[in-house]
Motif scaffolding. Sequence first.
Motif, short mmCIF file in Angstrom:
data_model
loop_
_atom_site.label_atom_id
_atom_site.label_comp_id
_atom_site.label_asym_id
_atom_site.label_seq_id
_atom_site.Cartn_x
_atom_site.Cartn_y
_atom_site.Cartn_z
N ALA A 52 42.06 55.43 49.92
CA ALA A 52 43.65 55.44 50.31
C ALA A 52 44.20 54.07 50.26
O ALA A 52 45.05 53.72 49.87
N LEU A 53 43.35 53.11 50.72
CA LEU A 53 44.17 51.68 50.63
C LEU A 53 44.23 51.24 49.27
O LEU A 53 45.41 50.63 49.10
N LEU A 54 43.37 51.30 48.42
CA LEU A 54 43.54 51.00 46.93
C LEU A 54 44.65 51.50 46.29
O LEU A 54 45.20 51.11 45.58
N GLY A 55 44.51 52.89 46.54
CA GLY A 55 45.48 53.96 45.82
C GLY A 55 46.98 53.63 46.27
O GLY A 55 47.88 53.93 45.51
N GLY A 56 47.16 53.30 47.45
CA GLY A 56 48.20 53.03 48.09
C GLY A 56 48.98 51.80 47.70
O GLY A 56 50.06 51.37 48.02
N LEU A 57 48.12 50.78 47.30
CA LEU A 57 48.61 49.33 46.94
C LEU A 57 49.69 49.40 45.56
O LEU A 57 50.67 48.53 45.69
N LYS A 58 49.82 50.37 44.87
CA LYS A 58 50.56 50.46 43.58
C LYS A 58 52.16 50.41 44.36
O LYS A 58 53.13 49.68 43.60
N ALA A 59 52.58 50.97 45.53
CA ALA A 59 53.85 51.03 46.01
C ALA A 59 54.26 49.73 46.30
O ALA A 59 55.30 49.46 46.57
N ALA A 60 53.36 48.78 46.56
CA ALA A 60 53.81 47.34 46.98
C ALA A 60 54.24 46.40 45.51
O ALA A 60 54.60 45.37 45.81
N GLY A 61 54.09 46.99 44.53
CA GLY A 61 54.36 46.36 43.24
C GLY A 61 53.26 45.21 42.98
O GLY A 61 52.05 45.29 43.36
N PRO A 62 53.72 43.92 42.41
CA PRO A 62 52.82 42.78 42.05
C PRO A 62 52.23 42.31 43.29
O PRO A 62 52.72 41.97 44.16
N LEU A 63 50.95 42.26 43.02
CA LEU A 63 50.08 41.70 44.15
C LEU A 63 49.07 40.56 43.34
O LEU A 63 48.96 40.72 42.07
N LEU A 64 48.62 39.63 44.03
CA LEU A 64 47.50 38.90 43.69
C LEU A 64 46.12 39.21 43.92
O LEU A 64 45.72 39.37 45.32
N ALA A 65 45.10 39.33 43.01
CA ALA A 65 43.95 39.79 43.34
C ALA A 65 42.94 38.71 43.12
O ALA A 65 43.18 37.79 42.32
N LEU A 66 42.26 38.49 44.22
CA LEU A 66 41.26 37.27 43.97
C LEU A 66 40.00 37.64 44.23
O LEU A 66 39.48 38.29 45.22
N THR A 67 38.95 37.16 43.41
CA THR A 67 37.60 37.62 43.43
C THR A 67 36.70 36.27 43.33
O THR A 67 37.06 35.69 42.25
N ARG A 68 35.80 36.03 43.89
CA ARG A 68 35.00 34.84 43.88
C ARG A 68 33.64 34.94 44.45
O ARG A 68 33.15 35.87 44.60
N ASN A 69 32.93 33.84 43.88
CA ASN A 69 31.35 33.56 44.22
C ASN A 69 31.53 32.19 44.73
O ASN A 69 32.44 31.69 44.84
N GLU A 70 30.33 31.70 44.79
CA GLU A 70 30.25 30.57 45.55
C GLU A 70 30.78 29.29 44.52
O GLU A 70 31.12 28.30 44.97
N ALA A 71 30.85 29.40 43.08
CA ALA A 71 31.13 28.28 42.16
C ALA A 71 32.45 28.80 41.11
O ALA A 71 32.62 27.86 40.61
N ALA A 72 33.08 30.18 41.53
CA ALA A 72 34.10 30.42 40.60
C ALA A 72 35.09 31.10 41.54
O ALA A 72 34.66 31.89 42.18
N VAL A 73 36.35 30.89 41.06
CA VAL A 73 37.63 31.70 41.77
C VAL A 73 38.40 32.29 40.65
O VAL A 73 38.83 31.71 39.89
N HIS A 74 38.49 33.68 40.63
CA HIS A 74 39.26 34.31 39.62
C HIS A 74 40.72 34.87 40.33
O HIS A 74 40.43 35.73 41.43
N GLU A 75 41.68 34.64 39.91
CA GLU A 75 42.84 35.25 40.43
C GLU A 75 43.77 35.83 39.30
O GLU A 75 44.02 35.25 38.33
N LYS A 76 44.34 36.75 39.67
CA LYS A 76 45.21 37.61 38.71
C LYS A 76 46.48 38.32 39.65
O LYS A 76 46.17 38.93 40.52
N THR A 77 47.39 38.16 38.80
CA THR A 77 48.70 38.87 39.57
C THR A 77 49.01 40.05 38.72
O THR A 77 49.10 39.97 37.24
N GLY A 78 49.23 41.27 38.98
CA GLY A 78 49.61 42.38 38.79
C GLY A 78 49.94 43.55 39.59
O GLY A 78 49.82 43.17 40.90
N VAL A 79 49.91 44.87 39.31
CA VAL A 79 50.11 45.93 40.02
C VAL A 79 48.93 46.79 39.95
O VAL A 79 48.16 46.94 39.02
N TYR A 80 48.23 46.96 41.33
CA TYR A 80 47.25 48.04 41.18
C TYR A 80 47.50 49.48 41.03
O TYR A 80 47.89 50.00 41.85
N GLU A 81 47.49 49.80 39.68
CA GLU A 81 47.70 51.07 39.31
C GLU A 81 46.25 51.82 38.56
O GLU A 81 45.19 50.94 38.42
#
Length: 344
Positions: A52-81
């Motif tokens: 429900a949480l992830l599926g409901g994000l589409k209505a918010a439009g563009p968002l920044l997704a951030l996933t990381r580990n100890e040595a890397a940070v990956h950031e992407k902007t887009g719509v959760y569809e």
Amino acid sequence: MTTSSLWHRYLALKAEQPKLRMRDAAARLGASEGELVAADPAATRLKTEWAALLGGLKAAGPLLALTRNEAAVHEKTGVYEHVQIEGKMGLALNPNIDLRLFLSQWRHAFAVGGERPSMQVFDQQGEAVHKIYVVEDTDRAAFEALLAAHADVPRPVAPEPRPSPEHKADEEVDIDAFRQQWRELRDTHEFFGLLRRHGLGRVQALRLAPPEFARQVGIGAVDAVLGAAAESGLPIMVFVGNAGCVQIHTGPVHRIAPMGPWLNVLDPGFNLHLRMDLCREAWLVRKPTSDGIVTSLECYDADGALIVQFFGERKPGKPELPPWTALADSLADIAPGTPRPSAA
């Protein structure tokens, strides 16, 4: 310590070091980031209703997704569809928000307020697995309404010990069988099953691999890949992940910016930050598939944990791009121990 005392200690530390990030502050305070976020009076715990949480994000439009580990940070902007959840596994298959979700590791979620509202997810150890931030074009009302609808009762994060991985010693491995099964791979995803069957860690598997399929190269290969891709416009795939999430960028990279120990990609819609001083080994890896050989450059830390993977852009049913194969082949000339260009 109580959540109240932890938060007061954090505020005192933040007053001394205003630019200190919450992850680093938590480490200074002897806590996990999840514990510190749970102590934030402006944070609201969320029900762990992932579909429900992830599926409901589409209505918010563009968002920044951030996933990381100890040595890397990956950031992407887009719509959760196109979010798909099946049991403890999930996917988001979009041109920009491209995720592989391992939901058995998703234990705690919070809505965090402030100037830049976010949804933050943590694992059993209180380590962040995925964060979602508003951007300029986000429908903030829709985003905040979604999180408010999933508000839960407050409770602290109690980190659990991280289980130690169990791997066979080299002499216990049937190396001939392992190498033969590597040569018989038909899909890159079969590699995980190959490791499990033989009880191998990733770096251990690369050491024991058929010599034609794995070769250690210098850490400067990471600089070389990003520099060459930026110069040529060659589209690549960049994978960064942790136990709970893998995030993928597919496309070109443009602005490569070394800053101290960090090697960065600073492009509109995609940022990558690599702590190169934590990168201990780089490997050129080849896996046979039904579409031909798939080649990756993989970087590991001192504990053998995967930091980042680079591939050429490709889709199932199509061979990898010849320019990517040529670029990857050129990395074999960068011997282990060769100084990085920026560190020379």
